[in-house]
Design a protein around this motif. Sequence first.
Motif, PDB file in Angstrom:
ATOM      1  N   PRO A 158       0.726  -1.077   0.119  1.00  0.00           N
ATOM      2  CA  PRO A 158       0.004   0.480   0.531  1.00  0.00           C
ATOM      3  C   PRO A 158       0.475   1.472  -0.263  1.00  0.00           C
ATOM      4  N   ILE A 159       2.330   1.586   0.682  1.00  0.00           N
ATOM      5  CA  ILE A 159       2.870   2.259   0.809  1.00  0.00           C
ATOM      6  C   ILE A 159       3.470   2.995  -0.969  1.00  0.00           C
ATOM      7  N   GLY A 160       3.900   1.842  -0.719  1.00  0.00           N
ATOM      8  CA  GLY A 160       4.747   1.950  -2.359  1.00  0.00           C
ATOM      9  C   GLY A 160       4.122   2.023  -3.576  1.00  0.00           C
ATOM     10  N   SER A 161       2.493   1.348  -2.831  1.00  0.00           N
ATOM     11  CA  SER A 161       1.749   2.380  -4.671  1.00  0.00           C
ATOM     12  C   SER A 161       1.457   3.723  -4.053  1.00  0.00           C
ATOM     13  N   LEU A 162       1.757   4.164  -3.141  1.00  0.00           N
ATOM     14  CA  LEU A 162       1.287   5.360  -3.148  1.00  0.00           C
ATOM     15  C   LEU A 162       2.203   6.667  -3.298  1.00  0.00           C
ATOM     16  N   LEU A 163       3.065   5.825  -3.000  1.00  0.00           N
ATOM     17  CA  LEU A 163       4.390   6.224  -3.997  1.00  0.00           C
ATOM     18  C   LEU A 163       4.752   6.835  -5.098  1.00  0.00           C
ATOM     19  N   TRP A 164       4.517   5.360  -5.706  1.00  0.00           N
ATOM     20  CA  TRP A 164       4.064   5.455  -7.205  1.00  0.00           C
ATOM     21  C   TRP A 164       3.362   6.681  -7.680  1.00  0.00           C
ATOM     22  N   LEU A 165       1.894   6.120  -6.810  1.00  0.00           N
ATOM     23  CA  LEU A 165       1.074   7.245  -7.759  1.00  0.00           C
ATOM     24  C   LEU A 165       1.280   8.438  -7.491  1.00  0.00           C
ATOM     25  N   HIS A 166       2.067   9.234  -6.510  1.00  0.00           N
ATOM     26  CA  HIS A 166       2.307  10.543  -6.573  1.00  0.00           C
ATOM     27  C   HIS A 166       3.279  10.789  -7.294  1.00  0.00           C
ATOM     28  N   GLN A 167       4.034   9.702  -7.827  1.00  0.00           N
ATOM     29  CA  GLN A 167       5.071   9.551  -8.283  1.00  0.00           C
ATOM     30  C   GLN A 167       5.026  10.448  -9.318  1.00  0.00           C
ATOM     31  N   ARG A 168       3.742   9.528 -10.285  1.00  0.00           N
ATOM     32  CA  ARG A 168       3.575   9.830 -11.116  1.00  0.00           C
ATOM     33  C   ARG A 168       2.435  10.841 -11.473  1.00  0.00           C
ATOM     34  N   GLY A 169       2.747  11.631 -10.230  1.00  0.00           N
ATOM     35  CA  GLY A 169       1.223  12.443 -10.417  1.00  0.00           C
ATOM     36  C   GLY A 169      -0.527  12.907  -9.938  1.00  0.00           C
ATOM     37  N   PHE A 174      -4.339   9.480  -6.412  1.00  0.00           N
ATOM     38  CA  PHE A 174      -3.662   8.619  -5.205  1.00  0.00           C
ATOM     39  C   PHE A 174      -5.006   8.629  -3.249  1.00  0.00           C
ATOM     40  N   VAL A 175      -5.059   9.737  -3.513  1.00  0.00           N
ATOM     41  CA  VAL A 175      -6.553  10.175  -2.439  1.00  0.00           C
ATOM     42  C   VAL A 175      -7.401   9.282  -2.937  1.00  0.00           C
ATOM     43  N   GLN A 176      -7.895   8.893  -3.436  1.00  0.00           N
ATOM     44  CA  GLN A 176      -8.350   7.158  -3.424  1.00  0.00           C
ATOM     45  C   GLN A 176      -7.815   6.107  -2.469  1.00  0.00           C
ATOM     46  N   LEU A 177      -6.942   6.206  -3.052  1.00  0.00           N
ATOM     47  CA  LEU A 177      -6.275   5.046  -2.680  1.00  0.00           C
ATOM     48  C   LEU A 177      -5.375   5.040  -1.635  1.00  0.00           C
ATOM     49  N   ARG A 178      -5.666   6.084  -0.711  1.00  0.00           N
ATOM     50  CA  ARG A 178      -6.063   6.688   0.924  1.00  0.00           C
ATOM     51  C   ARG A 178      -7.238   6.283   1.446  1.00  0.00           C
ATOM     52  N   LYS A 179      -8.201   7.280   1.655  1.00  0.00           N
ATOM     53  CA  LYS A 179      -9.886   6.689   1.558  1.00  0.00           C
ATOM     54  C   LYS A 179      -9.717   5.287   1.681  1.00  0.00           C
ATOM     55  N   GLY A 180      -8.724   4.702   0.430  1.00  0.00           N
ATOM     56  CA  GLY A 180      -9.330   2.941   0.840  1.00  0.00           C
ATOM     57  C   GLY A 180      -8.586   2.364   1.673  1.00  0.00           C
ATOM     58  N   ILE A 181      -7.434   2.687   1.619  1.00  0.00           N
ATOM     59  CA  ILE A 181      -6.646   2.172   3.469  1.00  0.00           C
ATOM     60  C   ILE A 181      -7.619   2.600   4.712  1.00  0.00           C
ATOM     61  N   LEU A 182      -7.633   3.811   4.215  1.00  0.00           N
ATOM     62  CA  LEU A 182      -8.191   4.635   6.018  1.00  0.00           C
ATOM     63  C   LEU A 182      -9.247   4.262   6.215  1.00  0.00           C
ATOM     64  N   TYR A 183     -10.711   3.584   5.306  1.00  0.00           N
ATOM     65  CA  TYR A 183     -11.726   3.121   5.728  1.00  0.00           C
ATOM     66  C   TYR A 183     -11.858   1.694   6.157  1.00  0.00           C
ATOM     67  N   THR A 184     -11.226   1.025   5.035  1.00  0.00           N
ATOM     68  CA  THR A 184     -10.845  -0.602   5.278  1.00  0.00           C
ATOM     69  C   THR A 184     -10.040  -1.105   7.014  1.00  0.00           C
ATOM     70  N   LEU A 185      -9.062   0.424   7.382  1.00  0.00           N
ATOM     71  CA  LEU A 185      -8.570  -0.211   8.475  1.00  0.00           C
ATOM     72  C   LEU A 185      -9.689   0.265   9.692  1.00  0.00           C
ATOM     73  N   PRO A 306      -4.046  11.690 -14.178  1.00  0.00           N
ATOM     74  CA  PRO A 306      -3.465  12.866 -13.601  1.00  0.00           C
ATOM     75  C   PRO A 306      -3.569  13.848 -13.237  1.00  0.00           C
ATOM     76  N   SER A 307      -3.701  14.431 -12.286  1.00  0.00           N
ATOM     77  CA  SER A 307      -4.697  15.849 -11.140  1.00  0.00           C
ATOM     78  C   SER A 307      -4.204  16.567 -10.840  1.00  0.00           C
ATOM     79  N   ARG A 308      -3.020  17.518 -11.915  1.00  0.00           N
ATOM     80  CA  ARG A 308      -1.926  17.959 -10.265  1.00  0.00           C
ATOM     81  C   ARG A 308      -2.723  19.325 -10.242  1.00  0.00           C
ATOM     82  N   SER A 309      -4.200  19.950 -10.691  1.00  0.00           N
ATOM     83  CA  SER A 309      -4.494  20.933 -10.758  1.00  0.00           C
ATOM     84  C   SER A 309      -5.667  20.841  -9.093  1.00  0.00           C
ATOM     85  N   MET A 310      -6.213  19.193  -9.027  1.00  0.00           N
ATOM     86  CA  MET A 310      -7.055  18.896  -7.969  1.00  0.00           C
ATOM     87  C   MET A 310      -5.653  19.719  -6.686  1.00  0.00           C
ATOM     88  N   PRO A 311      -7.520  20.817  -5.731  1.00  0.00           N
ATOM     89  CA  PRO A 311      -7.076  21.030  -4.645  1.00  0.00           C
ATOM     90  C   PRO A 311      -6.196  20.111  -3.983  1.00  0.00           C
TER      91      PRO A 311
END
Length: 315
Positions: A158-169, A174-185, A306-311
Amino acid sequence: MSLLSSARPAWLRDWPADKFLTLLFPAFILLLALAFGDVSQLQPQENKAALTGAAVFALLIALTRLALRKGWLSDNSEWLLRNLWPVPAMLFGYLLMRLLRLELAIDALGLPLMDAQMLAFDQRLFGQTPAQLLQPLISPALTLWMESAYLHFYYALPIGSLLWLHQRGERAHFVQLRKGILYTLCTGWLLYLLVPVIGPGQWMAQTFSVSLGAQDGLVYDAVNSFRYAYDCFPSLHTAVPWVTLLICWRWYGPGLRLTALLMTLSITLSTLYLRYHYGADMLAGVALAVLVTLSLKRTATGLVSPSRSMPADCA
């Protein structure tokens, strides 16, 4: 703006629901422990590893906030810290379950252990628990692989996937995966409280005739020292990798898909092989991952690539 939103401090008003869980869940654990637990039995001497981990988490969060306030980081690095910190911060809630000995509160509430029901389910579905069925496969090499999967892959995927998504912009992803991880936990930890289970390795230790021959004893013992007593149903070591895989499958390339699938299957098998979980726990973990993924997909119909313009999704 709703009354609830206007009553929030300014720094909280833009927080999404999953970030609020990093505050609400630890607060809930603390209230439950104070209301039904026993402070005199906290046993800090037996929780040095968990106390150290909690201190490290607190220090990292404090340093992160200092770096953000001082503007020491680039915009890209700042975005990463503001959006990654809820994942390790949420783990603090689990450490509280261990440190506050929340099993005492569960015992005080009269919730019975559910191991007998898990065992009965496994016997109906598999004939025996999968941990028993896997005994003929036990070998030093396989035990080492299963330990590596359980202890390392669980965090790396999970952490590697988050960092990979961030590296790709891919900020929206990234935020969707983070939500999935936190809601699951958070869902899994709440179920730990409602369905207390200690697992086959303790509940039916006398029925295993073959030793696992743990190869990484020091790390293994350290990980066990962080564990809350009733942390089996559902298997979050199953749920978190599967929710990561299911959410990211469409974004991974062929090589990453194969790697992530092998890691996920290895972690899932390790939960049974190492006798931490019943088959029922594992199946519940997969079901939780599927439900969280489907729920996020329904609420992300407007998600684009890729949503570089995302808030900035401010921390």
